[in-house]
Design a protein around this motif. Structure first.
Motif: not given
Length: 311
Positions: A99-104, A124-128, A199-205
């Protein structure tokens, strides 16, 4: 097996330091569910979150009777909290996502379209390209290469938690009751037809996974799905024994046949330290496996639920 009157989709997520994201996550996920036009439930698992995530989730539960909140008695860890959520949900299909929204949350409609298009049980999702800095990407690359070399199953590199699963797959997944739970390995070990989507997973740092926790995760993953370290211990011991026996014969021949005295205290001391270090290392490897047997044999519950809030 889905129960009578079960929702068509269960959205399952865990809560840990999640209070700032819950409302947005719920709103965006709900929009996707309504776009699909299916009955639904949300399952929020509070994994001992130290912030007010539980209160926020309970507020949503009071507003929406389709929200279920599972409050664990303490923090048991991300993967075990996920497993608890999967054991509670009732949907014919289950959308698992952090639920941290890194995965939309918008991945739900994309996964659902692929699920309908292909005869499968999991999308399922995989990051390129793995998120994070150079160190995190390097660590991830080494981990997956090492795990897939040692283990009897293969885990896709850079897999993500986000996935849409069939009921029969989730039921099979729930049969695993492993104290040392590596979810990626278990999800692959269950089998069925599983289809990846990039998928593109965001990075919150920021991350709650410290180096110590990452190393612990490596040990858990490898020792849960492979006995190759034990076999390496055996073969290493065998090679050292054969080499030692060969050197003993060689030194004896030098003394008895050629009369050459055998000397070298430094070499002897180094050999003793080397062999001693290997013995301690090998005992440590064996000890890890014995520890896992000891922990599993106690058969303690993976999680303790304080309360389940549902309408």
């Amino acid at each position: 097996m889905a129960t009578i009157g079960a929702p068509e989709i269960s959205v399952v997520t865990t809560l840990y330091h999640s209070a700032p994201y819950i409302r947005e996550f719920y709103a965006r996920s709900l929009a996707q569910v309504r776009q699909l036009g299916v009955s639904y439930e949300f399952v929020f698992v509070n994994d001992g979150s130290p912030d007010n995530a539980l209160e926020v989730a309970l507020e949503l539960q009071r507003q929406d009777p389709n929200v279920v909140v599972v409050d664990l008695s303490r923090n048991f860890g991300h993967h075990k909290a996920i497993w608890r959520g999967l054991s509670v949900c009732r949907g014919e299909r289950v959308f698992l996502i952090d639920c941290d929204l890194e995965e939309p949350p918008e991945l739900l409609t994309e996964f659902a379209a692929k699920f309908s298009e292909v005869n499968c049980d999991v999308v399922y999702g995989v990051q390129a390209r793995r998120k994070g800095g150079m160190r995190e990407r390097l660590f991830g690359s080494i981990f997956y290469r090492l795990f897939n070399y040692l283990a009897d199953i293969e885990v896709p590199a850079n897999w993500t938690i986000a996935r849409l699963m069939s009921r029969r797959y989730v039921d099979a997944l729930n049969q695993y009751q492993e104290e040392s739970l590596f979810l990626g390995g278990v999800m692959s070990a269950v089998g069925f037809v599983q289809v990846p989507i990039t998928v593109v997973k965001l990075h919150k740092g920021t991350t709650t996974y410290t180096l110590r926790r990452k190393l612990s995760a490596v040990l858990t993953a490898v020792t849960s799905f492979s006995d190759k370290p034990l076999r390496l211990v055996f073969y290493s011991g065998l090679i050292i024994s054969i080499a030692s026996f060969g050197f003993a014969i060689w030194f004896a021949a030098l003394k008895l046949i050629f009369g050459t005295p055998v000397s070298g205290f430094t070499a002897l001391a180094v050999s003793i330290w080397f062999i001693g270090g290997l013995v301690i290392l090998f005992l440590g490897v064996i000890g890890i496996y014995i520890s896992k047997i000891f922990t599993q044999a106690k058969n303690r519950p993976l999680t303790i639920v304080r309360e389940i809030y549902r309408a």
